[in-house]
Write a protein that holds these residues in place. Structure first.
Motif, PDB file in Angstrom:
ATOM      1  N   ASP A  42      -3.914  -4.899   3.543  1.00 50.34           N
ATOM      2  CA  ASP A  42      -3.511  -5.998   2.673  1.00 50.34           C
ATOM      3  C   ASP A  42      -4.105  -7.315   3.158  1.00 50.34           C
ATOM      4  OD1 ASP A  42      -2.345  -7.489   0.718  1.00 50.34           O
ATOM      5  OD2 ASP A  42      -0.273  -7.077   1.287  1.00 50.34           O
ATOM      6  N   ARG A  58      -6.820 -13.866   4.168  1.00 48.02           N
ATOM      7  CA  ARG A  58      -5.473 -13.803   4.753  1.00 48.02           C
ATOM      8  C   ARG A  58      -5.045 -12.349   4.883  1.00 48.02           C
ATOM      9  NH1 ARG A  58      -1.154 -18.008   2.914  1.00 48.02           N
ATOM     10  NH2 ARG A  58      -2.374 -19.123   4.492  1.00 48.02           N
ATOM     11  N   LYS A  60      -1.972  -9.821   6.054  1.00 48.38           N
ATOM     12  CA  LYS A  60      -0.539  -9.774   6.292  1.00 48.38           C
ATOM     13  C   LYS A  60      -0.238  -8.969   7.557  1.00 48.38           C
ATOM     14  CE  LYS A  60       0.915 -10.604   1.552  1.00 48.38           C
ATOM     15  NZ  LYS A  60       1.726 -10.128   0.411  1.00 48.38           N
ATOM     16  N   GLN A 147       1.288 -13.551   9.574  1.00 55.37           N
ATOM     17  CA  GLN A 147      -0.021 -13.278   9.006  1.00 55.37           C
ATOM     18  C   GLN A 147      -1.083 -14.115   9.702  1.00 55.37           C
ATOM     19  OE1 GLN A 147       0.944 -14.219   4.980  1.00 55.37           O
ATOM     20  NE2 GLN A 147       0.820 -16.431   5.250  1.00 55.37           N
TER      21      GLN A 147
END
Length: 498
Positions: A42, A58, A60, A147
């Motif tokens: 993700d 980004r 997670k 994150q």
């Protein structure tokens, strides 16, 4: 032999030191990450807080995997920037390569990036892949307690010097294979000559890295940038603070004024307009006592008995509260500056300690390298290895290469395979230890890049903490100079070390 060493030095080492790198891959995530990568997990391109441009990747919490979509040839140093979400956020990024892009393929780990938390903001990481073959790249990204944002991934093309160094292990392996097969002495002797030449060449790599370490912290531009940055955190540089001090002296006794001058002494001298280097300790010891001093000075019970003129007493009565509030606001704004300056100074001191340790360790490795080649560990021999005269250095390398070859051949001629294998393995170990210093230097350059980035952000116009127009202008004036000096230092650093 001497001509062969000279040829390799002329072709190999200057290229390693001076050639500007070419880029195999550059990913700034300004477009979808799907352009260069396929992924499991993700991670998404978002309008977060990019290091550059408008977007970053980004990821997670948990494990996420990025694969390069195409095989990449001649992979050298991988550079990437990572920003943890909080001080408690940690991450591990394992770098792997493979001939196939499948998750089930045989992936070879080549580097590991780790961050255990403790700071925020983007941090540079540089690790060596150093694979001349065309292979797929994989990043296993594990984010812990939050994150992480990743930006500006860059893969430099492997330098010719590094590619040639890869031959060393094959040379050693080939010698050992020939020993096991008991092939003829002429072939063995040629291998030993090649081994000696490769062994001698590491002296030049050691010399270069020692020169890098000695020069890394001595740039005038960086010193000037740091000086401007420190001035920005000195209260006496700002007119509003000097006005507060002047107002305080107007309503105090000579004894109180002497006490005030003593409090200001760590920051400089108003009479001579000189500024001292400011430390966090000096500020923390000053701020609260100074506010208490102001509150007492403008208290009616104090200025009424100070022998002031009627106009000065009226001034104290009408302006005391505002002057105190202005001082409190100014010191709060200044504290933000000082926190940034103190953090930058601590970061630079840590880098300097690492450079000093690197230099001492590499100096010892240089002496061990000479000793293994039956050369004296004396300062005279070390001076030859570090000489500015290339002829002097080449002559030493010729002696080192000859000694390695001679010793290996003596074991071979005596039929002492046990000692020969031991000597070859020790020679290989010395070569591998020298290569480990490249990884250490990557860590130092990563720390310097991170420092430059944080310094640059700290003097961005958007970081101006002051509300008074005059203070804002003075801050920006120093910031412009700091940015100019910093840019000069960065350019010199990039030319010299990247």
């Amino acid at each position: 032999m001497r001509n062969f060493i000279a040829l390799l030095c002329a072709v190999w080492l200057p290229v390693a030191a001076a050639q500007s790198f070419s880029v195999v891959l550059h990913e700034d995530f300004e477009q979808s990450s799907e352009q260069h990568w396929q992924q499991l997990g993700d991670c998404q391109t978002v309008f977060a807080v990019p290091r550059s441009g408008a977007t970053a990747l980004r990821c997670k919490p948990g494990i996420n995997v990025l694969f390069s979509k195409v095989a990449l040839g001649e992979m050298g140093v991988l550079e990437l920037w990572v920003k943890p979400e909080t001080d408690a956020t940690a991450y591990r990024i394992q770098v792997l390569v493979s001939d196939l892009p499948s998750i089930n393929a045989l992936w070879q780990p080549v580097a590991l990036i780790e961050h255990s938390g403790g700071e925020q903001g983007y941090k540079a990481h540089r690790v060596s892949i150093d694979d001349p073959a065309k292979r797929f790249l994989r990043l296993d990204i594990e984010a812990i307690n939050g994150q992480i944002d990743i930006d500006d991934i860059q893969l430099e093309r492997i330098l010719l010097a590094t590619a040639l160094q890869k031959n060393e292990q094959r040379i050693v392996s080939g010698i050992l294979d020939k020993l096991r097969q008991d092939q003829n002495i002429d072939l063995q002797a040629e291998s030993f000559r090649t081994l000696g030449v490769n062994y001698a060449l590491q002296l030049e790599l050691q010399r270069q890295h020692l020169e890098y370490a000695n020069a890394l912290y001595s740039g005038n531009a960086l010193v000037l940038a740091g000086s401007e940055r420190n001035r920005m955190a000195n209260p006496m540089a700002y007119a509003s603070f000097r006005s507060i001090v002047s107002d305080a002296k107007r309503v105090t006794t000579p004894l109180q004024q002497a006490r005030l001058n003593s409090m200001l002494k760590p920051f400089g001298n108003l009479a001579t307009a000189t500024l001292n280097v400011v430390s966090g300790g000096a500020y923390s010891a000053f701020a609260e006592p100074f506010k208490s001093f102001l509150a007492t000075s403008f208290d009616k019970s104090s200025y009424s008995d100070a022998g002031l003129s009627r106009a000065d007493r009226k001034f104290a009565e009408q302006n005391g509260l505002k002057i105190y509030q202005d001082a409190e606001r100014f010191l709060a704004e200044l504290e933000k500056e000082l926190q940034q300056v103190a953090a930058l100074e601590a970061e630079l001191l840590s880098i300097q300690r690492n450079i000093d340790g690197f230099r001492r360790s590499l100096d010892k490795q240089l002496r061990d390298t000479l000793q293994h080649a039956s050369m004296a560990r004396s300062q005279e021999t070390v001076s030859r290895a570090l000489s500015k005269d290339e002829v002097v250095r080449q002559k030493l390398m010729q002696e080192v290469a000859g000694n390695i070859s001679l010793k290996a051949n003596s074991y071979l001629n005596d039929g002492n395979n046990t000692e020969l294998v031991r000597f070859v393995l020790k020679t290989s170990e010395q070569l591998e230890q020298t290569q480990s210093y490249k990884d250490q230097f990557n860590q130092i350059t990563s720390a310097m890049l991170t420092y430059y980035d944080r310094f640059e952000r700290s003097v961005n116009s958007a970081q101006n903490p002051f509300t008074e127009s005059g203070d804002k202008q003075l801050w920006e004036s120093h910031a412009q100079k700091a940015r100019q000096y910093l840019q000069q230092s960065k350019e010199s650093f990039n030319r010299a070390y990247l």
